[in-house]
Design a protein around this motif. Structure first.
Motif, short mmCIF file in Angstrom:
data_model
loop_
_atom_site.label_atom_id
_atom_site.label_comp_id
_atom_site.label_asym_id
_atom_site.label_seq_id
_atom_site.Cartn_x
_atom_site.Cartn_y
_atom_site.Cartn_z
N LEU A 57 0.84 -1.19 0.00
CA LEU A 57 0.00 0.00 0.00
C LEU A 57 0.88 1.25 0.00
O LEU A 57 2.06 1.18 0.38
N PRO A 58 0.33 2.40 -0.40
CA PRO A 58 1.13 3.62 -0.46
C PRO A 58 1.87 3.96 0.83
O PRO A 58 3.04 4.35 0.79
N LEU A 59 1.24 3.79 1.98
CA LEU A 59 1.91 4.11 3.24
C LEU A 59 3.15 3.24 3.45
O LEU A 59 4.21 3.73 3.85
N ALA A 60 3.05 1.97 3.15
CA ALA A 60 4.20 1.06 3.28
C ALA A 60 5.32 1.45 2.31
O ALA A 60 6.50 1.36 2.65
N ARG A 61 4.96 1.89 1.13
CA ARG A 61 5.95 2.33 0.15
C ARG A 61 6.68 3.57 0.65
O ARG A 61 7.91 3.65 0.56
N HIS A 62 5.94 4.51 1.18
CA HIS A 62 6.55 5.72 1.71
C HIS A 62 7.48 5.39 2.88
O HIS A 62 8.56 5.96 3.01
N ARG A 63 7.05 4.47 3.72
CA ARG A 63 7.89 4.06 4.85
C ARG A 63 9.20 3.46 4.38
O ARG A 63 10.24 3.67 5.00
N LEU A 64 9.17 2.70 3.28
CA LEU A 64 10.41 2.15 2.73
C LEU A 64 11.35 3.26 2.29
O LEU A 64 12.56 3.19 2.52
N VAL A 65 10.80 4.29 1.65
CA VAL A 65 11.63 5.42 1.21
C VAL A 65 12.20 6.16 2.42
O VAL A 65 13.40 6.43 2.48
N TYR A 66 11.35 6.46 3.39
CA TYR A 66 11.82 7.15 4.60
C TYR A 66 12.89 6.34 5.32
O TYR A 66 13.90 6.88 5.77
N ALA A 67 12.68 5.04 5.45
CA ALA A 67 13.64 4.19 6.14
C ALA A 67 14.98 4.17 5.40
O ALA A 67 16.05 4.22 6.01
#
Length: 91
Positions: A57-67
């Protein structure tokens, strides 16, 4: 514009996400005078197309980028606009 930061963001995301498409833009000039700009942090936008995003999902994708960007999110980046897609979502 800060080409060193753009290069570092590009390097980090390439290593972490192995993208098939990666665009990194320094949008800081659009935010001159903004609190983050005064503190030396920048405004950036990234477009990342990676198999790492498949089924997420988009939130999980963003978390990967932030991490992946880790400390840069507090030391170098004030704002980050993210477009994150899996390869099968790109026409």
């Amino acid at each position: 514009m800060n080409p060193e930061r753009v290069a570092r963001i590009r390097e980090i995301l390439t290593e972490a996400l192995v993208p098939v498409v990666l665009e990194v833009n320094d949008d800081s000039h659009k935010h001159a005078g903004h609190a983050g700009a005064r503190g030396g942090q920048g405004h950036f936008s990234v477009t990342v197309v990676s198999d790492a995003f498949a089924g997420k999902l988009p939130l999980a994708r963003h978390r990967l980028v932030y991490a992946a960007l880790g400390d840069m999110m507090t030391t170098d980046i004030h704002a980050l606009t993210i477009t994150a897609k899996a390869p099968d979502e790109v026409a």
